[in-house]
Structure formats: C-alpha cells, structure tokens
Design a protein around this motif. Sequence first.
Motif, short mmCIF file in Angstrom:
data_model
loop_
_atom_site.label_atom_id
_atom_site.label_comp_id
_atom_site.label_asym_id
_atom_site.label_seq_id
_atom_site.Cartn_x
_atom_site.Cartn_y
_atom_site.Cartn_z
N ARG A 227 0.82 -1.18 0.02
CA ARG A 227 0.09 0.05 0.04
C ARG A 227 0.93 1.35 -0.10
N ALA A 228 1.95 1.15 0.57
CA ALA A 228 2.79 2.48 0.89
C ALA A 228 3.45 2.55 -0.52
N ILE A 229 3.94 1.57 -1.24
CA ILE A 229 4.60 1.72 -2.46
C ILE A 229 3.56 2.36 -3.30
N ILE A 230 2.58 1.86 -3.52
CA ILE A 230 1.29 2.27 -4.39
C ILE A 230 1.22 3.84 -4.02
N TRP A 231 0.84 4.35 -2.82
CA TRP A 231 0.39 5.51 -2.57
C TRP A 231 1.57 6.36 -2.95
N SER A 232 2.86 5.96 -2.50
CA SER A 232 4.14 7.03 -2.89
C SER A 232 4.20 7.21 -4.44
N LEU A 233 3.94 6.21 -5.12
CA LEU A 233 3.97 6.56 -6.65
C LEU A 233 3.29 7.30 -7.19
N VAL A 234 1.74 7.34 -6.51
CA VAL A 234 0.73 8.13 -7.21
C VAL A 234 0.70 9.46 -6.86
N LEU A 235 1.29 9.67 -5.45
CA LEU A 235 1.30 10.70 -4.96
C LEU A 235 2.46 11.89 -5.57
N CYS A 236 3.58 11.14 -5.79
CA CYS A 236 4.60 11.74 -6.33
C CYS A 236 4.33 11.91 -8.10
N GLY A 237 3.78 10.92 -8.66
CA GLY A 237 3.27 11.05 -10.01
C GLY A 237 2.35 12.25 -10.14
N VAL A 238 1.50 12.52 -9.59
CA VAL A 238 0.71 13.64 -9.54
C VAL A 238 1.37 14.78 -9.26
N VAL A 239 2.19 14.98 -8.37
CA VAL A 239 3.08 16.15 -8.06
C VAL A 239 4.00 16.48 -9.23
N TYR A 240 4.65 15.42 -9.63
CA TYR A 240 5.85 15.62 -10.70
C TYR A 240 5.05 16.20 -12.06
N PHE A 241 4.13 15.58 -12.46
CA PHE A 241 3.26 16.08 -13.54
C PHE A 241 2.80 17.31 -13.60
N ILE A 242 2.11 17.67 -12.39
CA ILE A 242 1.51 19.12 -12.17
C ILE A 242 2.83 20.09 -12.14
N THR A 243 3.96 19.85 -11.54
CA THR A 243 5.17 20.65 -11.57
C THR A 243 5.66 21.02 -12.75
N ALA A 244 5.65 19.76 -13.57
CA ALA A 244 6.32 19.82 -14.98
C ALA A 244 5.63 20.80 -15.90
N LEU A 245 3.98 20.57 -15.64
CA LEU A 245 3.36 21.63 -16.56
C LEU A 245 3.45 23.10 -16.21
N ALA A 246 3.67 23.13 -14.78
CA ALA A 246 3.75 24.64 -14.27
C ALA A 246 5.21 25.20 -14.77
N VAL A 247 6.42 24.28 -14.68
CA VAL A 247 7.55 24.83 -15.33
C VAL A 247 7.54 25.15 -16.75
N GLY A 248 6.86 24.24 -17.56
CA GLY A 248 6.79 24.40 -19.08
C GLY A 248 5.91 25.41 -19.29
N ALA A 249 4.88 25.99 -18.61
CA ALA A 249 4.17 27.09 -18.77
C ALA A 249 4.74 28.40 -18.44
N ASN A 250 5.79 28.40 -17.75
CA ASN A 250 6.52 29.74 -17.48
C ASN A 250 8.01 29.91 -17.98
N LEU A 251 8.40 28.79 -18.42
CA LEU A 251 9.84 28.67 -19.13
C LEU A 251 9.93 28.20 -20.49
N GLU A 252 10.60 28.70 -21.45
CA GLU A 252 10.91 27.86 -22.61
C GLU A 252 11.85 26.72 -22.54
N ILE A 253 11.86 25.81 -23.26
CA ILE A 253 12.77 24.90 -23.06
C ILE A 253 14.10 25.38 -23.00
#
Length: 448
Positions: A227-253
């Motif tokens: 359970r801990a493995i699954i929850w950790s992966l899901v939480l981090c996946g959501v955080v990573y994806f949203i953060t990547a979108l935020a960085v990409g929205a404000n900085l050019e590659i």
Amino acid sequence: MSQYKKSSLSLGNAVAMGTGVMIGAAIFALLGQIAELSGEYFALAVVMGGIISGFSAYSYIKMAHAYPSAGGIAMFLQKAYGKGTITAFAALLMAFSMVLNESLVARTFGTYTMQLFEGSENSFWVPVLGVGLLVGAFIVNILGNEVIGKTAMTTATIKIGGILIFALGALWAADFTVGSALPSTAPENGVMEYLASLALAILAYKGFTTITNSGGEIKEPHKNVGRAIIWSLVLCGVVYFITALAVGANLEIPQIIEAKDYALAEAARPLYGNYGLWFTVGIAIVATITGVIFSIFAVSRMTAMLTNMKLIPHSHFGMPGNIQQHMLVYITVLAIALTVLFDLSGIAAMGAIFYLIMDIIIHVGVLRHMKEKVKANPVIVITAIVLDAIVLIGFVWVRAQTNLTVIIVSAALIAVIFFGEKLFLKNTKQEDQDEMRDSQKSNDEKHN
C-alpha cells in the motif's frame, strides 16, 4: 539505538518516507535534465517514467507481501537467487544507486541554497553545503528511527503542499489551459534521447524501493508495504506532472535547459520575484534534507542485512556501536566523496544505470524462481524487464556520446563490484570449509 525496531513505522510514515526520498531531489534536480533530452515532451516523459516504475513496483510488491524484511531488496534477491554472487552483486548495485541518490540530493541542496545568494551551480560552496547536509543527516540517523518517523509525516506534508502551491499558482498565473500543455511541434530530439530521458524519469521514482528496505519496521508489513509503495508512486506522479506543467508554462525549453540544475527556482522568478524564489528554495531545502535522511536510513538497513547474511565484507575499524551504525559511517563517507567528485548530471547518470541493471535482475529472479511462490503475473514481470532494458540501452547510447567518462566509470565500478563479490564469497566459502574441517578434526581427536 537497536539495529531494527519492529513495527516502529506506520503506513503513513512509510508513505512519507517513500515520497521523502523521491521528492528529495528528483523534481528539483532531474526535471531540467529530463527536459534537455525530451524537449517539449518532458512532462509526458515524467508520466511515462511513473508508468514504467509502476510495472517495476509490481515485483517488489509481490515479494514484499510474501517476505517483508528490514533488508528488503537484499532479502528478495536472496529468496530468488540464494546466498551467492548475483544476490550480493545486485544488492550492492542498489545500495550504490541509493548512495548516488544521496549525493544527488546533497548537491541539489547546495545548488538551490546558492540561489539565495545568486551563486552559480558551479560554485565551490555547492559541494561544501552538500557535505554539510550529509553530515547532518548522519547525526539524525544515529539518533534513531523514532526521530525519522516523527518528522516524516510533517516534512512530507510541507514538501508536497509547498510544491503544489508553487505549481498551481504558476499554472494560474500563466493562464494555463489543457491545450497549452500539448506539444506544439514535432519532437526535435531522436528516439534514443527520449528513451534516455525516461531513465532519469524512472530514477525520480526509485524512492519507492526505500519502503521495501524498511519492511521490518513497518506495521502490518504484509499488506502495508504494498500500500505504501502504491500511494507513494501515485502521490509523486501527480506532484511531478503538475510541477512539470507549471515549469513548462512559465519557461521556454532553452531556459529550462540553461537552468537545469535549479529549474523550479528559475520558474518562480518571473511569477513571484524574490518571494517566489525564496519560497521555492525553502521547499527545496526541506525536500533535500529529508530526502537524504530517509535514504541513508534505508540503505543502512539493507547493507546491515547484507553484512549479517555474510554477503559483503565488514570491518568496524575500532569503532563502537553495532553493524548498522558502522554502515551509516561508510555510507556517509562514500556519499561525501561522490558529492565532491561529480556534478549532478554525472551522479544521476551512474545512479540510473546502477538502478536499472539491479531492477532487471530483480524481475528476472521473480520470473524464473519466484512467480509461483509469490503468485506473480509473468506478463507484467516480462513487460517490466523489456521496458527497463529498452530504456537502459537508450540511456547508455546517448550518454556514451555526450559523457563517455561516466559510462566508463560506471562500467568499471560494476565490474569491481561483481568480481570483488565473487572473490569475497569464494574466500568466505573456503574459510567456512576450513572451519568445518578443523571443527570435525577437533571432535575426532576428542573421541579418540
């Protein structure tokens, strides 16, 4: 401090530990490197890395359900391959990849801290600050895992909450839409570069293995480790994806690549000015500090288990304390050396190579020797092996063209670990045989 403390970590603590290691450096140090290889598709690469890690996690969850242990991966390997060279080799690859992760986190701490003083990522103070962090993490671990357990939930909440505040605020300020998240052009980089970016993305999720290495300390481990493995992966996946979108929205590659070692701090500048920079750096400091603490905690448990299994050599060099405390010293010293000698890109490259090779060995062991015992679906395990192998080949191919030295050093270390373990186990076996022979001879003399 006793070597192991059964049921000292709750499910929440275990999830916090997993996310603590994953968010320790990945989102701060690796996002820019991923963007450098995958271009506008870097947010997709982050998601794909999570999906591949999900396939990999399947084998660990199945093994953890059957064999929860404070040695985690070391115990899994021993069950699959026995007490031999393959077990020791793969376990040490994992241990080295975790130590490399600690060095990655330490240098990330130094890099982000220097942004408060407008310092360069190449500043002399970056490794100095990293070394200071490693020494502090060592002291915390010596105090015991009660301290770690009590701080895990709080610091995980601060990190995840802080990063989400940054990311959601950045998306709002940039008038983000779903359409704007889609790449607007065809990929500029080749397939191999994209595969190489996936290796770094996978490295960003490897912290879930920390949970298996502390299985003996987790309450109700037969169900809570998975359970801990699954929850950790899901939480981090959501955080990573949203953060990547935020960085990409404000900085050019090109801007992300230029500031690849501190991309989040750079993304905060145009939106919030110095306040945003200070906030982001503050979150990075909390994340990196806890990331190192949790990683050292886990790898010390695993290497102590390997020592008790007589799979790796050990000497106390006159130090007081138990084996686990000795391992804390060795791990910290090695991490300090790597922090001083290599930059973030080099450390990440070696860590990815070591981890992917070890991961493949785990899956092969489950497939060949354990699938009936742990009731593993062979299709999922084979898929994990194929995905790991493809990504590893792509990563080595790209890095061999851009930084051949890192590939050579990695290959040399892998060879030293394998043949060193082979020689050590051969000598250990001979010593055991000699001891048995002497014991038998002594018994015969007594009877005569």
